[in-house]
Design a protein around this motif. Sequence first.
Motif, PDB file in Angstrom:
ATOM      1  N   ILE A 167       0.857  -1.191   0.000  1.00  0.00           N
ATOM      2  CA  ILE A 167       0.000   0.000   0.000  1.00  0.00           C
ATOM      3  C   ILE A 167       0.901   1.251   0.000  1.00  0.00           C
ATOM      4  O   ILE A 167       0.671   2.201  -0.758  1.00  0.00           O
ATOM      5  N   MET A 232      -0.955 -10.514   3.220  1.00  0.00           N
ATOM      6  CA  MET A 232      -1.110 -11.866   2.677  1.00  0.00           C
ATOM      7  C   MET A 232       0.270 -12.389   2.279  1.00  0.00           C
ATOM      8  O   MET A 232       1.048 -11.663   1.653  1.00  0.00           O
ATOM      9  N   LEU A 267      -8.786  -2.079   4.023  1.00  0.00           N
ATOM     10  CA  LEU A 267      -9.532  -3.279   4.402  1.00  0.00           C
ATOM     11  C   LEU A 267      -8.996  -4.499   3.637  1.00  0.00           C
ATOM     12  O   LEU A 267      -8.551  -4.325   2.516  1.00  0.00           O
TER      13      LEU A 267
END
Length: 308
Positions: A167, A232, A267
């Motif tokens: 991100i 992840m 999220l």
Amino acid sequence: KPVPCEKHFLHLDDFTKEEIMELVERASSEKKRLQSGDRSFQPFKGKTMAMIFAKQSLRTRVSFETGFKLLGGSAIYLGPDDISIGKREATKDIARVISRYNDIVMARLYEHSQIEELAAYSSVPIVNGLTDYNHPCQILADALTIYECLGRLEGVKVVYVGDGNNIVHSWLNLAAVVPFHFVCVCPEEYTPDEKTLQKARDAGLSTIEISHDPVEGVKGADVIYSDVWASMGQKDEAEQRKKDFQGYQVNGKMMARTPNAIFMHCLPAERGLECDDEVMEADYSVVFQQAENRMHAQNAVMLKMLNC
Ligand code: CP
Ligand code: NVA
């Protein structure tokens, strides 16, 4: 013989500021059209999209598929066990096969080099739906959300608190082409990729800071942004990371240090770790608006990639 396509959506800094702002504007106008109930714009009629997922997803999977269908197309979902990208056959072979059936391909993968390989061999546009390295669709949707909430993107102070991850790399890529103030507040061992940081700084447009102080670092923010501490592919490090990120939770106490800021999170959130219930549910939280904007931002990207 199909020729490799040169138009892909892999990194935000592959585009100019004008192109990024055009995408934000297009996302905003297509959002208005869809929200009005108008379903007459069907530019993807007769078109198909393949979606390759090596990782789990709620938002990316549903927003891409729904968005493509709302604009007239049909999408096929390929989950982690369907084509087993990277395991069953060469990625460059998958690229050439899948692009002979589809008009556009979206992929969520582990290694970033794999999506670059898909793009190098595909005869249709490849859209990056997250890799270990970056997540451009998310940050484009976030740019739209900031634009909606604050009325501008240029000059806004975005303070990201947590791991210097995919991100953050997309925030840095955006900062290389659109001027704003970006601060990454992270523990010393979790700083973002040095090359990406340097490239964003060398562009000379944005103010970019790395801080290891979650008290001072958030001051003056217009946006406080949070993401999971273990992404992840890193879930086996989760316990260690919980220790390493002590003090980096975005909670009511942290938000009180920057009273006018909105709270954002891509999220899924792990409530109780990187953020708490209070900030997720607060009036200053725009996390579900962000999630909604994924679809509109991606629709704008697909419209651009398919020249519609
Ligand atoms: N933000 C995001 O990409 O969510 P998913 O992992 O659910 O797609
Ligand atoms: N950094 C997170 C983002 C999820 C949308 C991950 O890669 O798991």
